[in-house]
Structures are given as structure tokens and as C-alpha cells.
Design a protein around this motif. Structure first.
Motif, PDB file in Angstrom:
ATOM      1  N   ARG A   1       0.969  -0.920   0.158  1.00  0.00           N
ATOM      2  CA  ARG A   1       0.121  -0.369  -0.211  1.00  0.00           C
ATOM      3  C   ARG A   1       0.623   1.375   0.578  1.00  0.00           C
ATOM      4  NH1 ARG A   1      -4.798   1.588   4.573  1.00  0.00           N
ATOM      5  NH2 ARG A   1      -5.208   3.335   3.425  1.00  0.00           N
ATOM      6  N   GLY A   2       1.950   0.822   0.870  1.00  0.00           N
ATOM      7  CA  GLY A   2       2.404   2.977   1.022  1.00  0.00           C
ATOM      8  C   GLY A   2       3.719   2.549  -0.376  1.00  0.00           C
ATOM      9  N   GLN A   3       3.501   1.808  -1.402  1.00  0.00           N
ATOM     10  CA  GLN A   3       4.511   1.999  -3.059  1.00  0.00           C
ATOM     11  C   GLN A   3       3.973   2.297  -3.399  1.00  0.00           C
ATOM     12  OE1 GLN A   3       6.015  -2.377  -3.520  1.00  0.00           O
ATOM     13  NE2 GLN A   3       7.807  -1.958  -2.006  1.00  0.00           N
ATOM     14  N   SER A   4       2.119   1.461  -3.564  1.00  0.00           N
ATOM     15  CA  SER A   4       1.081   2.089  -4.437  1.00  0.00           C
ATOM     16  C   SER A   4       0.549   3.540  -4.076  1.00  0.00           C
ATOM     17  CB  SER A   4       0.473   1.299  -4.304  1.00  0.00           C
ATOM     18  OG  SER A   4      -0.772   1.409  -3.237  1.00  0.00           O
ATOM     19  N   THR A   5       0.812   4.163  -3.132  1.00  0.00           N
ATOM     20  CA  THR A   5       0.648   5.642  -2.979  1.00  0.00           C
ATOM     21  C   THR A   5       1.252   6.700  -3.086  1.00  0.00           C
ATOM     22  OG1 THR A   5       0.889   5.539  -0.389  1.00  0.00           O
ATOM     23  CG2 THR A   5      -1.549   4.809  -1.139  1.00  0.00           C
ATOM     24  N   ASN A   6       2.953   6.570  -2.743  1.00  0.00           N
ATOM     25  CA  ASN A   6       4.326   6.904  -2.879  1.00  0.00           C
ATOM     26  C   ASN A   6       3.927   7.699  -1.651  1.00  0.00           C
ATOM     27  OD1 ASN A   6       5.051   5.812  -5.267  1.00  0.00           O
ATOM     28  ND2 ASN A   6       3.522   6.890  -6.267  1.00  0.00           N
ATOM     29  N   HIS A   7       3.645   7.459  -0.460  1.00  0.00           N
ATOM     30  CA  HIS A   7       3.508   8.312   0.354  1.00  0.00           C
ATOM     31  C   HIS A   7       4.786   8.284   0.876  1.00  0.00           C
ATOM     32  CE1 HIS A   7       2.001  10.426   3.911  1.00  0.00           C
ATOM     33  NE2 HIS A   7       2.892   8.927   4.660  1.00  0.00           N
ATOM     34  N   SER A   8       5.208   7.175   1.191  1.00  0.00           N
ATOM     35  CA  SER A   8       7.230   7.584   1.940  1.00  0.00           C
ATOM     36  C   SER A   8       7.344   5.692   1.252  1.00  0.00           C
ATOM     37  CB  SER A   8       6.688   6.949   3.638  1.00  0.00           C
ATOM     38  OG  SER A   8       7.849   7.023   4.250  1.00  0.00           O
ATOM     39  N   SER A   9       8.278   5.579  -0.274  1.00  0.00           N
ATOM     40  CA  SER A   9       9.038   5.162  -0.426  1.00  0.00           C
ATOM     41  C   SER A   9      10.205   4.449   0.792  1.00  0.00           C
ATOM     42  CB  SER A   9       9.860   5.326  -1.442  1.00  0.00           C
ATOM     43  OG  SER A   9      10.611   6.229  -1.297  1.00  0.00           O
ATOM     44  N   HIS A  10      10.630   5.164   1.572  1.00  0.00           N
ATOM     45  CA  HIS A  10      11.875   4.724   2.655  1.00  0.00           C
ATOM     46  C   HIS A  10      10.446   4.099   3.820  1.00  0.00           C
ATOM     47  CE1 HIS A  10      15.056   4.593   5.276  1.00  0.00           C
ATOM     48  NE2 HIS A  10      14.127   4.845   6.004  1.00  0.00           N
ATOM     49  N   HIS A  11       9.567   4.194   4.542  1.00  0.00           N
ATOM     50  CA  HIS A  11       9.235   3.467   4.878  1.00  0.00           C
ATOM     51  C   HIS A  11       8.537   2.542   4.376  1.00  0.00           C
ATOM     52  CE1 HIS A  11       6.318   2.738   8.338  1.00  0.00           C
ATOM     53  NE2 HIS A  11       4.895   3.013   7.817  1.00  0.00           N
ATOM     54  N   ALA A  12       7.703   1.926   3.487  1.00  0.00           N
ATOM     55  CA  ALA A  12       7.610   0.721   2.755  1.00  0.00           C
ATOM     56  C   ALA A  12       8.901  -0.097   2.726  1.00  0.00           C
ATOM     57  CB  ALA A  12       7.188   1.419   1.326  1.00  0.00           C
ATOM     58  N   SER A  13       9.885   0.774   2.412  1.00  0.00           N
ATOM     59  CA  SER A  13      10.769  -0.570   1.889  1.00  0.00           C
ATOM     60  C   SER A  13      11.225  -1.245   3.185  1.00  0.00           C
ATOM     61  CB  SER A  13      12.261   0.655   1.652  1.00  0.00           C
ATOM     62  OG  SER A  13      13.347  -1.023   1.535  1.00  0.00           O
ATOM     63  N   LYS A  14      11.819  -0.545   4.436  1.00  0.00           N
ATOM     64  CA  LYS A  14      11.253  -0.779   5.769  1.00  0.00           C
ATOM     65  C   LYS A  14      10.849  -1.980   6.129  1.00  0.00           C
ATOM     66  CE  LYS A  14      12.446   1.459   9.102  1.00  0.00           C
ATOM     67  NZ  LYS A  14      12.563   2.601  10.533  1.00  0.00           N
ATOM     68  N   LEU A  15       9.148  -1.521   5.616  1.00  0.00           N
ATOM     69  CA  LEU A  15       8.068  -2.660   5.817  1.00  0.00           C
ATOM     70  C   LEU A  15       9.227  -4.137   4.758  1.00  0.00           C
ATOM     71  CD1 LEU A  15       5.198  -1.030   5.526  1.00  0.00           C
ATOM     72  CD2 LEU A  15       6.392  -1.730   7.929  1.00  0.00           C
ATOM     73  N   THR A  16       9.021  -3.546   4.186  1.00  0.00           N
ATOM     74  CA  THR A  16       9.330  -5.048   2.843  1.00  0.00           C
ATOM     75  C   THR A  16      10.477  -5.684   3.268  1.00  0.00           C
ATOM     76  OG1 THR A  16       9.430  -3.833   0.645  1.00  0.00           O
ATOM     77  CG2 THR A  16      10.032  -5.358   0.424  1.00  0.00           C
ATOM     78  N   SER A  17      11.450  -4.893   3.589  1.00  0.00           N
ATOM     79  CA  SER A  17      12.490  -5.881   5.219  1.00  0.00           C
ATOM     80  C   SER A  17      12.457  -6.674   5.543  1.00  0.00           C
ATOM     81  CB  SER A  17      13.899  -4.972   5.028  1.00  0.00           C
ATOM     82  OG  SER A  17      13.840  -4.488   3.858  1.00  0.00           O
TER      83      SER A  17
END
Length: 320
Positions: A235-251
Motif C-alpha cells: 500500500r505504501g508503494q502504491s500511494t508513494n506516501h513514503s517509499s523509505h517506510h515501505a522499503s523498511k516494511l518490505t525488509s
């Protein structure tokens, strides 16, 4: 019935062996040995019997005549308890010394499941029958989440070298594996009661089935949590709200998938040992390495006898 030469009324081959064959051999015989217990192994069975004292014999007091439905063998779902005549024979056999002639064997590969009592079915609600039915699908479905979560973990590792395969494939494996693990766990809980392992509130830290069922619960909960985190990262990646936050969640969910893969592998291994015996996997490696069967088998048998001197309360003595 005439007394034998030793003055015993009960004959093992005539009176006791048929009871063991009908009620025990299916789950504790040569084709299957739950919790490494073999009813056709006179040495292992002796660990549960005090010769000439049925009241001190775990086989009789803790399993055959207990009022605890979780301990009763055979479980009520499989026709338990034994009828009065069978109980009397077993009790008298023990009190007469539990004689088992060396040349006497429990022949046959197991008996069919006892017929379900129609009266018991009539007392069950529709939802109760559905819950019991779906439990029988556990053996057919439990390998599905195990395979998916292990494959997902493998692709997380491969993704270190080939990033293009390190996200989408393990994500799909995690999401589907988590959903199927919920179903497999529910089936397992129903099936464990059907098979006589005890209800969900059975708490015993010394029981192997206790750790197996709660390890499976932990895997299910963790895989579900990491699936939610994975969806949040998408969801974070699709909204581009916070790419860094989405990357952390992916990890986080990728590391979590590796943990879950390790746990589900251990749970699956334990389930295999409980179903086929602890010597199942070592035997496979002995075949591969060409290790003499006699040396390894002796050590395994000695360990199994030692392990069974303090049996689990969830151990089935009579017909999983």
C-alpha cells in the motif's frame, strides 16, 4: 477357560492379542508408531505395566479406565472405552504377571477405524459434524503451507543475488501460505481430538504433541502478521506516501518470512517423526551413507525405550 501350566487363566495370544490388534495396532504398529510407541513391541509395552499390579500400571489406570476423556484410550470417537469384558481380561492379565511369550506376535498391519456410533452422531450439531469432518483433511493440506513458506524463504535468499525474483514470488508464497496455514491449523486441532491427542486446553510441557500443536499456532500467527506487514508495504508503494517506510516494511516481512520458513520446517520435521517414529529420518541417512542397520538400530531402540519410561499424557495407547 482352563488354567495353563503356570496357573494363569488369561492367555496373551488367545485373549489379549486380539484386543491389541483391534484397538491399538492401527496407530501403534509396524506401519505407524505415534509418539514412538509400538504396541507390538513387548519391551516398550512393559514400560507401562507393573506386573501383578494393575492398579500401579499406567496402561490400565491412566489410559484404559480413566475418567479424563482426553486421556481415555481408545478415545470415545473411536469406540472407547473398552467394554467390561475386555477391561477385565487386561486387568487379570496384568495381575497374573502380564505374560507375553517370546514367540507371540501381533500379526496383521492394522485394523480399520472403529465404526462411528450412530447415537453419538445424532447428539452432534451440524456445526460440530462439519468441524469434525474438516479435521480429516489435515493430512492432505498440511504440506501445502509448509511447501509455500519454505519456497518463499528460499526465494528471499535467492533475491539477494537476483533482486528481480526476490519480492513478488516470496510475497505470493507468504500470502497464500499464511491463509493455508490457518486452515491447516484449524484442521489439525479438530483432527487431534478425533485421534485421541486431547482437546485444545490440554497443557503439558512434557508432551511432544503439546509443542507440535503450539509451534504450528506460532507459525500461523507469525505468517499472518508478516502478511499484514507485506500488504502495508504494498500500500505504501502504491500511494508513494513514503517509499523509505515501505522499503523498511518490505525488509521486515522478508526477514520474517525467513524466520517462519525455518519454524515451519522444524514443525514439519517434528510431525514426520511423530507420525513415522524418530528413527524415520536417521534410517534414510543410514541408507544413503551405507551405515550398518544393526549398529544404529540398537542405539535407536535403546533411546526409544528410555524416552518412553516417562510417557506423555497425550500418548495414545489405543486407537490417531
Amino acid at each position: 477357560m482352563a488354567l495353563d501350566e503356570e496357573g494363569r487363566l488369561v492367555s496373551f495370544e488367545r485373549d489379549i492379542a486380539p484386543i491389541f490388534r483391534e484397538h491399538c495396532l492401527e496407530c501403534h504398529g509396524p506401519d505407524e508408531a505415534k509418539n514412538d510407541f509400538r504396541v507390538d513391541d513387548r519391551d516398550i509395552l512393559a514400560d507401562y505395566i507393573e506386573a501383578e499390579d494393575s492398579e500401579a500400571s499406567m496402561l490400565f489406570t491412566d489410559y484404559l479406565v480413566t475418567e479424563d476423556d482426553d486421556m481415555l484410550m481408545p478415545p470415545r470417537s473411536h469406540g472407547g472405552p473398552l467394554n467390561a469384558a475386555e477391561l477385565a481380561l487386561v486387568q487379570l492379565w496384568i495381575n497374573e504377571g502380564a505374560d507375553w511369550p517370546e514367540d507371540a506376535m501381533l500379526d496383521g498391519a492394522g485394523a480399520p477405524l472403529p465404526a462411528v456410533d450412530a447415537g453419538n452422531l445424532a447428539d452432534m450439531s451440524f456445526l460440530a459434524r462439519v468441524w469434525s469432518f474438516q479435521g480429516f483433511l489435515h493430512p492432505a493440506t498440511v504440506h501445502f503451507p509448509i511447501a509455500l513458506l519454505l519456497i518463499g524463504g528460499l526465494f528471499v535468499v535467492l533475491g539477494v543475488k537476483w533482486p528481480s525474483i526476490g519480492t513478488q514470488i516470496p510475497l505470493a508464497c507468504l500470502l497464500i501460505g499464511a491463509a493455508s496455514s490457518i486452515a491447516a491449523t484449524a484442521m489439525g486441532w479438530s483432527f487431534s481430538v478425533e485421534k485421541g491427542y486431547g482437546s485444545w486446553n490440554r497443557f503439558d510441557l512434557d508432551s511432544e504433541i503439546f509443542w507440535h500443536r503450539w509451534s504450528a499456532i506460532i507459525v500461523t500467527v507469525l505468517s499472518t502478521v508478516f502478511s499484514i506487514i507485506a500488504l502495508m508495504s504494498l500500500r505504501g508503494q502504491s500511494t508513494n506516501h513514503s517509499s523509505h517506510h515501505a522499503s523498511k516494511l518490505t525488509s521486515v516481512w522478508k526477514i520474517g518470512l525467513l524466520v517462519v520458513a525455518a519454524l515451519v520446517g522444524a514443525v514439519g520435521h517434528q510431525g514426520g517423526e511423530m507420525t513415522y517414529g524418530k528413527d524415520f529420518y536417521p534410517k534414510a541417512f543410514r541408507i544413503l551413507l551405507g551405515t550398518p542397520e544393526t549398529e544404529a538400530s540398537t542405539e535407536s531402540i535403546e533411546k526409544d525405550i528410555e524416552d518412553n519410561t516417562d510417557p506423555s499424557p497425550d500418548l495414545e495407547i489405543v486407537s490417531l
